[in-house]
Design an enzyme around this catalytic site. Structure first.
Site, PDB file in Angstrom:
ATOM      1  N   ARG A   1       6.481  16.858  30.816  1.00 41.11           N
ATOM      2  CA  ARG A   1       5.036  16.861  31.119  1.00 41.11           C
ATOM      3  C   ARG A   1       4.290  15.738  30.395  1.00 41.11           C
ATOM      4  O   ARG A   1       3.130  15.891  30.003  1.00 41.11           O
ATOM      5  CB  ARG A   1       4.408  18.219  30.768  1.00 41.11           C
ATOM      6  CG  ARG A   1       4.950  19.368  31.577  1.00 41.11           C
ATOM      7  CD  ARG A   1       4.671  19.254  33.072  1.00 41.11           C
ATOM      8  NE  ARG A   1       5.389  20.283  33.790  1.00 41.11           N
ATOM      9  CZ  ARG A   1       6.624  20.103  34.309  1.00 41.11           C
ATOM     10  NH1 ARG A   1       7.252  18.938  34.237  1.00 41.11           N
ATOM     11  NH2 ARG A   1       7.228  21.085  34.946  1.00 41.11           N
TER      12      ARG A   1
ATOM     13  N   GLU B   1      -1.126  22.860  29.017  1.00 38.43           N
ATOM     14  CA  GLU B   1      -0.703  21.912  30.060  1.00 38.43           C
ATOM     15  C   GLU B   1      -1.927  21.557  30.919  1.00 38.43           C
ATOM     16  O   GLU B   1      -2.104  20.428  31.362  1.00 38.43           O
ATOM     17  CB  GLU B   1       0.398  22.552  30.922  1.00 38.43           C
ATOM     18  CG  GLU B   1       0.935  21.615  31.987  1.00 38.43           C
ATOM     19  CD  GLU B   1       2.130  22.208  32.733  1.00 38.43           C
ATOM     20  OE1 GLU B   1       2.951  22.930  32.121  1.00 38.43           O
ATOM     21  OE2 GLU B   1       2.245  21.941  33.935  1.00 38.43           O
TER      22      GLU B   1
ATOM     23  N   SER C   1       0.684  26.488  35.602  1.00 38.25           N
ATOM     24  CA  SER C   1       1.047  27.020  34.284  1.00 38.25           C
ATOM     25  C   SER C   1       0.018  26.552  33.271  1.00 38.25           C
ATOM     26  O   SER C   1      -0.286  25.357  33.201  1.00 38.25           O
ATOM     27  CB  SER C   1       2.425  26.502  33.865  1.00 38.25           C
ATOM     28  OG  SER C   1       3.385  26.960  34.775  1.00 38.25           O
TER      29      SER C   1
END
Ligand SMILES: Cc1cc2nc3c(=O)[nH]c(=O)nc-3n(C[C@H](O)[C@H](O)[C@H](O)COP(=O)(O)OP(=O)(O)OC[C@H]3O[C@@H](n4cnc5c(N)ncnc54)[C@H](O)[C@@H]3O)c2cc1C
Length: 319
Positions: free
Chosen positions: A182, A308, A233
């Site tokens: 990520r 995130e 998420s």
């Protein structure tokens, strides 16, 4: 530049923008309508760039004027502030996909991953099926190195072209992005992705279709149904001191967070790492709930969760 000079630049910004680009800025646009979370107050100004030239002009002009701006793609990983944004939101809608040779596809940065996969199916190109079901644009996906099923987009990026912080167009290869879980270097320096070439190979349509179906079925089991307002998420999967990566959902679930809510922000019953908006959630509700979830996991497991989802504060730092 003194305070009065600065204020007059800000006041004339929309007119000057129009003079330069020939395109009007929209004023006082509620950001909730551009966010999958369905949260966010009004942005002072809003512009949809449909060509590379428009995007480059909008960014370069904002930088020259020292006017705060923010680039968004599909708004699937963003939490906008209840107070909106004091500046210009530039929504990237530059689309286009073409094959380049036998093993590559060239894609404009505002193209949705959904259109990319439809193109792959039509042209019988494989290798990108793992992206199915991830909403958003190529630009957003490269920014956060989006992925699923132990694969991420960084691994299939061969080259790209970007707008640099000095407003120059630069061609780079995969190494430039330092892709990790990520993460891409776009998170560190404000380069803007304009387009990229992705690796993809000839593959029979039937095989592509069956792989897409397999992935979609797996996603359906854990993700909220499409209409549910969220931003994917909420936390990244943390890495323990042993080096092992643990799903944030596992820690959250075992910390007993399912059912927790603040206002209309609630932990999704089917997957503890999704915060959903049941209707009227504010960004404050979401952030308060997220903070409680982090505390729970810290208390139970001594692990710090990191977001995130990207929060855009209303008062940004100047570019
Ligand atoms: C239901 C659901 C499921 C999801 N599943 C997944 C999943 O399986 N895997 C996964 O990784 N993510 C997942 N996500 C999160 C999201 O889809 C990804 O993060 C996606 O890549 C966001 O793309 P976007 O275009 O919407 O970016 P946005 O949310 O609009 O922006 C995200 C960030 O990217 C930056 N950005 C956008 N375009 C550019 C550009 N051209 N140049 C530089 N920076 C840019 C923005 O400034 C912002 O900081 C999911 C989200 C939802 C709502």
């Amino acid at each position: 530049m003194g305070y009065n000079d600065c204020m007059s630049v800000l006041a004339s910004f929309p007119e000057d923008f129009f003079r330069l680009t020939g395109k009007p800025l929209k004023k006082s646009i509620p950001l909730r309508q551009y966010s999958h979370f369905k949260i966010g107050g009004e942005a002072d100004f809003f512009f949809e760039a449909t060509t590379e030239e428009e995007l480059v002009q909008a960014v370069s002009f904002s930088r020259q004027q020292n006017y705060p701006f923010f680039i968004m793609g599909g708004g699937f990983n963003l939490l906008f502030d209840d107070a909106g944004f004091r500046g210009l939101i530039i929504r990237n809608r530059i689309t286009g996909i073409e094959t380049s040779g036998e093993t590559e596809i060239t894609v404009a940065s505002g193209t949705s991953l959904k259109s990319l996969l439809e193109f792959c199916l039509k042209e019988e190109r494989g290798g990108l099926e793992f992206l199915v079901g991830i909403p958003g644009t190529l630009g957003g996906a490269v920014f956060g190195n989006a992925g699923a099923f132990d694969q991420d987009i960084g691994a299939v990026i061969n080259q790209a072209h970007l707008l640099t912080p000095a407003d120059e167009i630069e061609r780079v290869d995969q190494a430039f992005f330092s892709f990790a879980y990520r993460y891409s270097s776009l998170k560190k320096t404000p380069h803007i992705l304009l387009g990229a070439t992705l690796e993809s190979f000839a593959k029979d349509r039937g095989h592509i279709e069956s792989l897409l179906q397999t992935y979609l079925k797996k996603r359906e089991k854990k993700h909220p149904p499409w209409g549910v307002a969220c931003a994917g998420s909420y936390f990244k999967n943390p890495q323990l001191s042993s080096g092992e990566k643990v799903p944030a959902a596992f820690l959250l679930d075992n910390a007993g967070v399912k059912g927790m809510q603040v206002g209309d922000a609630e932990v999704y019953s089917g997957h503890a790492n999704f915060i959903i908006n049941r209707g009227k959630a504010t960004s404050k509700d979401v952030k308060d709930l997220a903070s409680r979830l982090k505390d729970r996991v810290q208390e139970r497991f001594g692990v710090e969760l990191k977001e995130e989802v990207i929060f855009l504060p209303a008062e940004p730092a100047s570019p």
